[in-house]
Design a protein around this motif. Structure first.
Motif, mmCIF file in Angstrom:
data_model
loop_
_atom_site.group_PDB
_atom_site.id
_atom_site.type_symbol
_atom_site.label_atom_id
_atom_site.label_comp_id
_atom_site.label_asym_id
_atom_site.label_seq_id
_atom_site.Cartn_x
_atom_site.Cartn_y
_atom_site.Cartn_z
ATOM 1 N N ARG A 11 1.016 -1.453 0.022
ATOM 2 C CA ARG A 11 -0.021 0.031 0.063
ATOM 3 C C ARG A 11 0.858 1.361 0.057
ATOM 4 O O ARG A 11 0.689 2.013 -0.790
ATOM 5 C CB ARG A 11 -0.823 -0.129 1.105
ATOM 6 N N ARG A 12 1.912 1.235 0.770
ATOM 7 C CA ARG A 12 2.872 2.516 0.903
ATOM 8 C C ARG A 12 3.483 2.667 -0.531
ATOM 9 O O ARG A 12 3.688 3.918 -0.923
ATOM 10 C CB ARG A 12 3.907 2.216 2.153
ATOM 11 N N LEU A 13 3.935 1.476 -1.122
ATOM 12 C CA LEU A 13 4.647 1.674 -2.308
ATOM 13 C C LEU A 13 3.867 2.165 -3.264
ATOM 14 O O LEU A 13 4.118 3.153 -4.010
ATOM 15 C CB LEU A 13 5.247 0.204 -2.765
ATOM 16 N N LEU A 14 2.701 1.769 -3.390
ATOM 17 C CA LEU A 14 1.574 2.361 -4.286
ATOM 18 C C LEU A 14 1.089 3.772 -4.035
ATOM 19 O O LEU A 14 1.275 4.677 -5.033
ATOM 20 C CB LEU A 14 0.218 1.495 -4.394
ATOM 21 N N GLU A 15 1.118 4.250 -2.728
ATOM 22 C CA GLU A 15 0.885 5.738 -2.557
ATOM 23 C C GLU A 15 2.017 6.514 -2.870
ATOM 24 O O GLU A 15 2.078 7.524 -3.336
ATOM 25 C CB GLU A 15 0.588 5.776 -0.864
ATOM 26 N N ARG A 16 3.389 5.846 -2.682
ATOM 27 C CA ARG A 16 4.388 6.664 -2.999
ATOM 28 C C ARG A 16 4.591 6.944 -4.574
ATOM 29 O O ARG A 16 5.072 7.693 -5.233
ATOM 30 C CB ARG A 16 5.708 5.981 -2.488
ATOM 31 N N LEU A 17 4.099 5.951 -5.315
ATOM 32 C CA LEU A 17 3.874 5.918 -6.874
ATOM 33 C C LEU A 17 3.115 7.018 -7.219
ATOM 34 O O LEU A 17 3.371 7.691 -8.054
ATOM 35 C CB LEU A 17 3.700 4.679 -7.310
ATOM 36 N N LEU A 18 2.128 7.034 -6.570
ATOM 37 C CA LEU A 18 1.130 8.018 -6.845
ATOM 38 C C LEU A 18 1.335 9.682 -6.466
ATOM 39 O O LEU A 18 1.128 10.546 -7.211
ATOM 40 C CB LEU A 18 -0.508 8.011 -6.122
ATOM 41 N N GLU A 19 2.407 9.850 -5.449
ATOM 42 C CA GLU A 19 2.871 11.117 -5.231
ATOM 43 C C GLU A 19 3.837 11.330 -6.190
ATOM 44 O O GLU A 19 4.204 12.558 -6.384
ATOM 45 C CB GLU A 19 3.799 10.830 -3.873
ATOM 46 N N LEU A 20 4.051 10.414 -7.269
ATOM 47 C CA LEU A 20 4.945 10.945 -8.542
ATOM 48 C C LEU A 20 4.267 11.796 -9.388
ATOM 49 O O LEU A 20 4.781 12.408 -10.158
ATOM 50 C CB LEU A 20 5.707 9.523 -9.162
ATOM 51 N N GLY A 21 2.903 11.529 -9.131
ATOM 52 C CA GLY A 21 1.848 12.338 -10.051
ATOM 53 C C GLY A 21 0.873 11.696 -11.074
ATOM 54 O O GLY A 21 0.369 12.133 -11.647
ATOM 55 N N CYS A 22 1.194 10.206 -10.948
ATOM 56 C CA CYS A 22 0.361 9.536 -11.980
ATOM 57 C C CYS A 22 -1.049 9.450 -11.150
ATOM 58 O O CYS A 22 -1.081 9.698 -10.056
ATOM 59 C CB CYS A 22 0.828 8.158 -12.302
ATOM 60 N N ARG B 150 -6.157 7.306 -7.900
ATOM 61 C CA ARG B 150 -6.272 8.672 -7.014
ATOM 62 C C ARG B 150 -7.457 8.617 -6.000
ATOM 63 O O ARG B 150 -7.363 9.178 -5.093
ATOM 64 C CB ARG B 150 -6.196 9.597 -8.134
ATOM 65 N N ASP B 151 -8.503 8.054 -6.697
ATOM 66 C CA ASP B 151 -9.725 8.040 -5.692
ATOM 67 C C ASP B 151 -9.782 7.251 -4.907
ATOM 68 O O ASP B 151 -10.745 7.005 -4.076
ATOM 69 C CB ASP B 151 -11.114 7.971 -6.691
ATOM 70 N N GLY B 152 -8.600 6.331 -4.537
ATOM 71 C CA GLY B 152 -8.619 5.480 -3.280
ATOM 72 C C GLY B 152 -8.945 4.003 -3.663
ATOM 73 O O GLY B 152 -8.803 3.184 -3.069
ATOM 74 N N THR B 153 -9.654 3.674 -5.115
ATOM 75 C CA THR B 153 -10.007 2.639 -5.567
ATOM 76 C C THR B 153 -8.760 1.566 -5.393
ATOM 77 O O THR B 153 -7.809 1.859 -6.259
ATOM 78 C CB THR B 153 -10.548 2.493 -6.807
ATOM 79 N N GLY B 154 -8.772 0.367 -4.884
ATOM 80 C CA GLY B 154 -7.627 -0.472 -4.897
ATOM 81 C C GLY B 154 -8.244 -1.880 -5.665
ATOM 82 O O GLY B 154 -9.248 -2.192 -5.793
#
Ligand code: PXL
Length: 281
Positions: A162-173, A194-198
């Motif tokens: 989850r943390r890795l995915l969140e950090r990837l989203l922080e790159l702007g994708c 981005r909307d939290g859907t996993g």
């Protein structure tokens, strides 16, 4: 018919990049405009490969396409040969007359905790900037760790994933799709939007590593997404298709060490995609 610009190398031997994108996208009913970023005798896992960097040719090809007023429904980037080339591809995307509805970036640069042969330590930094433009980003665990400055570990628990995915989203994708995970003995692909859907898709583990599976995954995702499949559906199709192809490859008497036998499984991909397509609104 949808049209995708596929921006990655052409490796003559080894089934990867364009030699996977072209057949997979064509089988899924998409026109693949293949922009080769480099020409390699064979992919970089082969000793002694020779490579011609096509960076200087890329702006001229894009300029010709612009002069032809071509429209692209999607851009899909894979293996890019150098940090300089990554920067140029970013600039070329900025220059497109019309932003495509989908930008899928597969930040190809390594596996099993290490960068592929030929990449400098500066490469992940350059790729990080390109990733911010992605609607969908599809790294494996190694690439996700390199992009986010996370220490590599082959096994990720749910919180680390989850943390890795969140950090990837922080790159702007807008959506991050993490491939090559191990979950309770299975293989898995996890996605976060981005909307939290996993989304988590599990497939059975095959204890062998083949080149090109990431390209097969990303090409299948691109083909489904550009034709309107929701991310969850595209990821499931692609993960199941890679798993099916791996199973078939390890059973093949003529299997090769350097790539998967996806040629044998393309008819199944076509049938599965047809079923999904018929259900789309
Ligand atoms: O499959 C990823 C890939 C793409 N292109 C080239 C490669 C690799 C992986 O090794 O060498 C040239």
């Amino acid at each position: 018919m949808k049209r995708i610009a596929s921006i990655q190398d052409f490796s003559c031997i080894g089934s990867c990049s364009q030699t996977i994108a072209l057949p997979v996208l064509s089988a899924m009913g998409v026109e693949c405009a293949a922009l080769p970023t480099a020409l390699l005798s064979a992919h970089t896992a082969f000793d002694g490969f020779v490579s011609l960097d096509l960076t200087p040719q890329l702006p001229a090809i894009m300029a010709h396409w612009r002069a032809m007023h071509l429209r692209f429904d999607a851009v899909y980037t894979g293996y890019l040969a150098s940090a300089e080339q990554v920067g140029l591809v970013g600039a070329l995307l900025d220059d497109m007359d019309e932003r495509p509805a989908l930008t899928l970036i597969d930040p190809v640069m390594g596996d099993n905790g290490a960068l592929y042969a030929g990449f400098s330590d500066a490469f992940p930094q350059a790729m990080r900037a390109l990733c911010g433009r992605a609607d969908v980003l599809t790294p494996n665990v190694t690439e996700a760790c390199l992009l986010t400055g996370t220490a590599y570990s082959p096994v990720q628990d749910a919180a680390q994933t989850r943390r890795l995915l969140e950090r990837l989203l922080e790159l702007g994708c807008r959506a991050a799709v993490l491939t090559g995970l191990r979950v309770d003995g299975d293989m898995a692909v996890a996605a976060l939007q981005r909307d939290g859907t996993g989304t988590l898709v599990r497939t059975s583990y095959i204890p062998e590593v083949f080149h090109g599976t990431g390209d097969l995954f990303a090409s299948t995702c691109a083909g489904a997404l550009v034709q309107g499949a929701p991310l969850e559906r595209a990821v499931r199709l692609a993960a199941d298709y890679v798993a099916l192809t791996l199973r078939r490859t390890v059973q093949a008497p003529d299997r090769r060490w350097y790539g998967v036998n996806f040629q044998e499984t393309l008819p199944e991909l076509m049938a599965r995609w047809q079923n999904i397509k018929e259900e789309l609104p």
